[in-house]
Design a protein around this motif. Structure first.
Motif, mmCIF file in Angstrom:
data_model
loop_
_atom_site.group_PDB
_atom_site.id
_atom_site.type_symbol
_atom_site.label_atom_id
_atom_site.label_comp_id
_atom_site.label_asym_id
_atom_site.label_seq_id
_atom_site.Cartn_x
_atom_site.Cartn_y
_atom_site.Cartn_z
ATOM 1 N N ALA A 64 0.899 -1.010 0.145
ATOM 2 C CA ALA A 64 -0.007 0.034 -0.018
ATOM 3 C C ALA A 64 0.909 1.227 -0.080
ATOM 4 N N LYS A 65 1.744 1.188 0.815
ATOM 5 C CA LYS A 65 2.878 2.552 0.719
ATOM 6 C C LYS A 65 3.464 2.646 -0.642
ATOM 7 N N SER A 66 3.972 1.581 -1.306
ATOM 8 C CA SER A 66 4.507 1.903 -2.483
ATOM 9 C C SER A 66 3.579 2.146 -3.533
ATOM 10 N N ASN A 67 2.150 1.948 -3.380
ATOM 11 C CA ASN A 67 1.157 2.138 -4.274
ATOM 12 C C ASN A 67 0.956 3.875 -4.263
ATOM 13 N N ASP A 68 0.735 4.316 -2.893
ATOM 14 C CA ASP A 68 0.540 5.556 -2.409
ATOM 15 C C ASP A 68 1.573 6.499 -2.980
ATOM 16 N N ALA A 69 2.997 5.990 -2.695
ATOM 17 C CA ALA A 69 3.995 6.791 -3.430
ATOM 18 C C ALA A 69 4.230 6.939 -4.886
ATOM 19 N N LEU A 70 3.667 5.901 -5.599
ATOM 20 C CA LEU A 70 3.545 5.822 -7.038
ATOM 21 C C LEU A 70 2.364 6.783 -7.456
ATOM 22 N N VAL A 71 1.465 7.041 -6.617
ATOM 23 C CA VAL A 71 0.184 7.818 -7.054
ATOM 24 C C VAL A 71 0.714 9.293 -6.825
ATOM 25 N N THR A 72 1.403 9.523 -5.711
ATOM 26 C CA THR A 72 2.092 10.995 -5.270
ATOM 27 C C THR A 72 2.987 11.370 -6.459
ATOM 28 N N GLN A 73 3.730 10.469 -6.953
ATOM 29 C CA GLN A 73 4.668 10.770 -7.977
ATOM 30 C C GLN A 73 3.928 10.926 -9.381
ATOM 31 N N LEU A 74 3.100 10.389 -9.561
ATOM 32 C CA LEU A 74 2.173 10.472 -10.815
ATOM 33 C C LEU A 74 1.381 11.681 -10.884
ATOM 34 N N GLU A 75 1.127 12.234 -9.807
ATOM 35 C CA GLU A 75 0.060 13.367 -9.666
ATOM 36 C C GLU A 75 1.031 14.497 -10.211
ATOM 37 N N ILE A 76 2.255 14.539 -10.355
ATOM 38 C CA ILE A 76 2.926 15.691 -10.755
ATOM 39 C C ILE A 76 3.560 15.461 -12.387
ATOM 40 N N PRO A 77 2.806 16.038 -13.448
ATOM 41 C CA PRO A 77 3.147 15.730 -14.636
ATOM 42 C C PRO A 77 4.805 16.129 -15.083
ATOM 43 N N ALA A 78 5.262 15.306 -15.876
ATOM 44 C CA ALA A 78 6.667 15.455 -15.922
ATOM 45 C C ALA A 78 6.927 16.642 -16.913
ATOM 46 N N GLU A 79 7.946 17.377 -16.876
ATOM 47 C CA GLU A 79 8.293 18.725 -17.790
ATOM 48 C C GLU A 79 8.064 18.325 -19.105
ATOM 49 N N GLY A 80 7.312 19.321 -19.840
ATOM 50 C CA GLY A 80 7.242 19.079 -21.313
ATOM 51 C C GLY A 80 6.347 18.193 -21.600
ATOM 52 N N SER A 81 5.388 17.320 -20.871
ATOM 53 C CA SER A 81 4.384 16.377 -20.990
ATOM 54 C C SER A 81 3.174 17.260 -21.506
ATOM 55 N N VAL A 82 2.150 16.615 -21.944
ATOM 56 C CA VAL A 82 0.833 17.009 -22.496
ATOM 57 C C VAL A 82 -0.298 16.219 -22.030
ATOM 58 N N PRO A 83 -1.452 16.648 -21.848
ATOM 59 C CA PRO A 83 -2.488 15.815 -21.371
ATOM 60 C C PRO A 83 -2.692 14.573 -22.323
ATOM 61 N N LEU A 84 -3.187 13.583 -21.727
ATOM 62 C CA LEU A 84 -3.511 12.366 -22.451
ATOM 63 C C LEU A 84 -4.867 12.567 -23.126
ATOM 64 N N THR A 85 -4.960 12.549 -24.556
ATOM 65 C CA THR A 85 -6.004 12.360 -25.247
ATOM 66 C C THR A 85 -6.289 11.276 -26.094
ATOM 67 N N PHE A 86 -7.844 11.073 -26.535
ATOM 68 C CA PHE A 86 -7.912 9.803 -27.289
ATOM 69 C C PHE A 86 -8.956 10.370 -28.364
ATOM 70 N N GLY A 87 -8.380 9.916 -29.654
ATOM 71 C CA GLY A 87 -8.902 10.382 -30.673
ATOM 72 C C GLY A 87 -10.381 9.887 -31.043
ATOM 73 N N ASN A 88 -10.718 8.757 -30.120
ATOM 74 C CA ASN A 88 -11.977 8.183 -30.473
ATOM 75 C C ASN A 88 -12.744 7.876 -29.214
ATOM 76 N N GLU A 89 -13.799 7.811 -29.176
ATOM 77 C CA GLU A 89 -14.731 7.361 -27.686
ATOM 78 C C GLU A 89 -14.455 5.982 -27.386
ATOM 79 N N TYR A 90 -14.171 5.195 -28.536
ATOM 80 C CA TYR A 90 -14.014 3.659 -28.004
ATOM 81 C C TYR A 90 -12.662 3.313 -28.667
#
Length: 372
Positions: A64-90
């Motif tokens: 659980a502690k490693s999962n929480d640490a991973l979530v905390t890490q992923l909450e901060i976008p990497a420098e130069g990254s763009v939001p994830l988008t999907f071209g289609n609904e499916y």
């Protein structure tokens, strides 16, 4: 509450190792599904027996502690990254969705044969019964009464089986509807679903039409020519397909099968009355004659009678007034059926099938009777 979260590993090795690390937890047998084992060892009864709370154990675990640490890490976008988008609904395109749904529907029909087995059994039994009742009627064309008897045989043979098809599809849709509501938001759209649901019926209806046509055509002993038999087979198939698709349509716009049955009964009554059998077109009140052209059964009867009788010019019958006229002339003068309109009648029936499938698609797309 969460009792485990993370990669389960090959053959659930990580999941098994996690739970077996706690004292008192039974080992996972080699021949038991790890998912079933996990549900058994983590049940409320098992927690009481072991005196543990698996949700609390997980909350305090290194996993659980490693999962929480991973979530905390992923909450901060990497420098130069763009939001994830999907071209289609499916995730998959429409064609892939359609192929997957059609394959699933064929497997479902094959693995649950009761619906089609009963349908084919009813088709054969009804065909034999009606063939025995109207035995050799196709060769008896010497009087007006016999011509009208033949018309009645054709009308009864096709309507009995068609209404069975229409009613029989209702429980199938009632079972499929909750699955569609659950899956359409994330897995596939309404168009490939509606197309697959309709097309899966076509080969089964085709086999049904062949069985019924062969039995009734040769027992009633219509004229033994290839072209007339093929016309009879075509109109039988189109009528069965139309009623099947109409059942799909009514089921898709009705919140419950009980309402669907009531709606079908109303349409059956109207179609039978204005189909041209009980009341010919010329005998209908003028303010009601327009409904004749909107009645699909009128085109069925037109095609069946027209293909079998409206080209017979070398046999003559008494019209009841002492005058002789050919069978073709009697059919045209009394019933209004011309041989030249047989082909267009088949096309119009096919148009009804497409139209009701389109209504079924719209209803599937726009209506939602899910109460949960």
């Amino acid at each position: 509450h969460t009792i485990f979260h993370g990669p389960i590993g090959k053959q659930s090795a990580n999941l098994i190792a996690y739970f077996q690390a706690f004292p008192g937890v039974a080992r996972c047998p080699q021949d038991l599904n790890p998912a079933t084992w996990m549900l058994e060892v983590s049940s409320h009864a098992a927690e009481i027996r072991l005196g543990v709370d698996f949700s609390a154990l997980y909350a305090n675990s290194n996993l659980a502690k490693s999962n929480d640490a991973l979530v905390t890490q992923l909450e901060i976008p990497a420098e130069g990254s763009v939001p994830l988008t999907f071209g289609n609904e499916y995730a998959q395109d429409t064609m892939t969705q359609f192929i997957a749904l059609l394959t699933r529907n064929f497997k479902t029909y094959w693995r649950n044969p009761s619906y089609n087995t009963i349908r084919y059994l009813f088709t054969v039994i009804l065909g034999l019964i009606l063939g025995a009742i109207f035995w050799d009627l196709g060769t008896k064309r010497g009087s007006t009464v016999e011509i009208f008897n033949l018309e009645g045989a054709l009308f009864i043979c096709i309507t009995f089986l068609s209404t069975y098809n229409c009613n029989g599809i209702l429980p199938v849709l009632a079972v499929e509807r909750p699955v569609f509501y659950r899956e359409r938001s994330s897995m596939y759209s309404a168009f490939p679903y509606a197309l697959a649901q309709a097309l899966v019926e076509i080969p089964y209806v085709a086999v049904q039409a062949i069985l019924y046509s062969v039995i009734t055509y040769f027992l009633i002993q219509f004229e033994f020519t290839a072209i007339k038999f093929l016309w009879y087979l075509l109109f039988t198939f189109l009528t069965l397909a139309f009623f099947t698709f109409f059942g799909l349509t009514v089921a898709s716009v009705s919140p419950a099968p009980e309402l669907s049955i009531a709606v079908l009964a109303m349409f059956y009554s109207l179609w039978f009355v204005f189909g041209g059998f009980f009341i010919s077109y010329d005998s209908m009140p003028k303010w009601w004659s327009w409904f004749y052209w909107l009645d699909p059964l009128s085109y069925t009867l037109y095609g069946l009678i027209g293909s079998q009788l409206s080209d017979i010019t070398d046999e003559f019958v008494d019209d009841g007034n002492g005058n002789l006229q050919s069978v073709a002339a009697l059919v045209q003068n009394s019933l209004g059926f011309k041989h030249s309109f047989v082909g267009p009648a088949a096309g119009i029936l096919a148009g009804f099938i497409v139209a009701f499938w389109f209504v079924y698609l719209l209803a599937t797309t726009k209506l939602n009777f899910n109460k949960r």
